[in-house]
Design a protein around this motif. Structure first.
Motif, PDB file in Angstrom:
ATOM      1  N   TYR A  81      57.719 -16.068 -12.205  1.00  0.00           N
ATOM      2  CA  TYR A  81      57.880 -16.674 -10.882  1.00  0.00           C
ATOM      3  C   TYR A  81      57.598 -15.633  -9.786  1.00  0.00           C
ATOM      4  O   TYR A  81      56.853 -15.891  -8.844  1.00  0.00           O
ATOM      5  CB  TYR A  81      59.298 -17.233 -10.750  1.00  0.00           C
ATOM      6  N   LYS A  85      54.608 -15.643  -7.090  1.00  0.00           N
ATOM      7  CA  LYS A  85      54.911 -15.629  -5.645  1.00  0.00           C
ATOM      8  C   LYS A  85      54.051 -14.574  -4.934  1.00  0.00           C
ATOM      9  O   LYS A  85      53.475 -14.823  -3.875  1.00  0.00           O
ATOM     10  CB  LYS A  85      56.372 -15.232  -5.440  1.00  0.00           C
ATOM     11  N   LYS A  97      52.094 -24.102  -3.516  1.00  0.00           N
ATOM     12  CA  LYS A  97      53.478 -23.602  -3.522  1.00  0.00           C
ATOM     13  C   LYS A  97      54.000 -23.539  -4.946  1.00  0.00           C
ATOM     14  O   LYS A  97      53.495 -24.218  -5.849  1.00  0.00           O
ATOM     15  CB  LYS A  97      54.382 -24.459  -2.648  1.00  0.00           C
ATOM     16  N   TYR A 100      60.718 -22.674  -8.619  1.00  0.00           N
ATOM     17  CA  TYR A 100      61.380 -21.990  -9.725  1.00  0.00           C
ATOM     18  C   TYR A 100      62.322 -22.992 -10.387  1.00  0.00           C
ATOM     19  O   TYR A 100      63.199 -23.543  -9.729  1.00  0.00           O
ATOM     20  CB  TYR A 100      62.169 -20.783  -9.194  1.00  0.00           C
TER      21      TYR A 100
END
Ligand SMILES: C[S@@+](CC[C@H](N)C(=O)[O-])C[C@H]1O[C@@H](n2cnc3c(N)ncnc32)[C@H](O)[C@@H]1O
Length: 171
Positions: A81, A85, A97, A100
């Motif tokens: 994650y 990002k 986008k 999580y």
């Protein structure tokens, strides 16, 4: 010291859970990204979701090649994650986008296209019961390598010589 240990156990736990959860631990091959994009054929208003994203290679490619579509991916491993990002940030793309969390708990109703690279048992036994109730008539599932056994969606198999199969499922 104790807090540090707890933190590492927690991190390991999250990592392990995502490892045993659903998918083979290898990503989509780089030279198949164009094929995946061409099979998905995203329309500008459509919403694409990649479940189980790893380092987000597929989603980033789809986002770059479909700037008017909405791209989301969901990842359960804290490690991947965070990597994803950072990759989004440096991609400067604004149509993408990351969430999580556990992909199997996500409400899929608002998505038009779902991309997965999951094990056959996972997609047949865990994913199918979820997508079986999706009401969106445009909905399609694209599965890399593995087939989903079901008698609800129409299956199209794309398998050029010497390449992995890609399966598309739609109503
Ligand atoms: C095979 S990799 C995904 C590869 C990527 N989709 C691709 O095609 O390149 C599997 C990923 O799924 C994640 N994962 C496993 N179970 C998950 C779950 N229940 N929800 C969200 N992500 C999960 C793992 O952490 C790992 O990063």
């Amino acid at each position: 010291m104790q807090y540090l240990e707890i933190f590492f156990y927690l991190l390991f736990g999250l990592f392990f859970f995502s490892f045993v959860s659903l998918a083979p631990w290898i990503p989509t091959k780089r030279n198949d990204l164009r094929r995946v994009n061409d099979i998905i054929k995203l329309k500008s208003w459509e919403k694409f979701l990649e479940m189980w994203c790893w380092t987000a290679k597929v989603s980033l490619f789809i986002a770059k090649n479909n700037p008017d579509a909405y791209i989301t991916w969901i990842e359960l491993s804290l490690f991947f994650y965070v990597i994803s990002k950072v990759r989004i940030f440096f991609s400067w793309l604004d149509n993408i986008k990351i969430i999580y969390g556990n992909a199997l708990k996500l409400d899929l109703e608002k998505y038009d296209v779902l991309y997965v690279f999951g094990l056959p048992e996972t997609i047949t036994n865990k994913l199918f019961p979820k997508i079986n109730s999706v009401k969106n008539k445009n909905f399609r599932l694209v599965s890399y390598c593995f087939k989903m056994t079901n008698d609800y969606f129409k299956e199209i198999k794309y398998k050029p010589e010497n390449r992995f199969a890609i399966y598309e499922y739609k109503l």
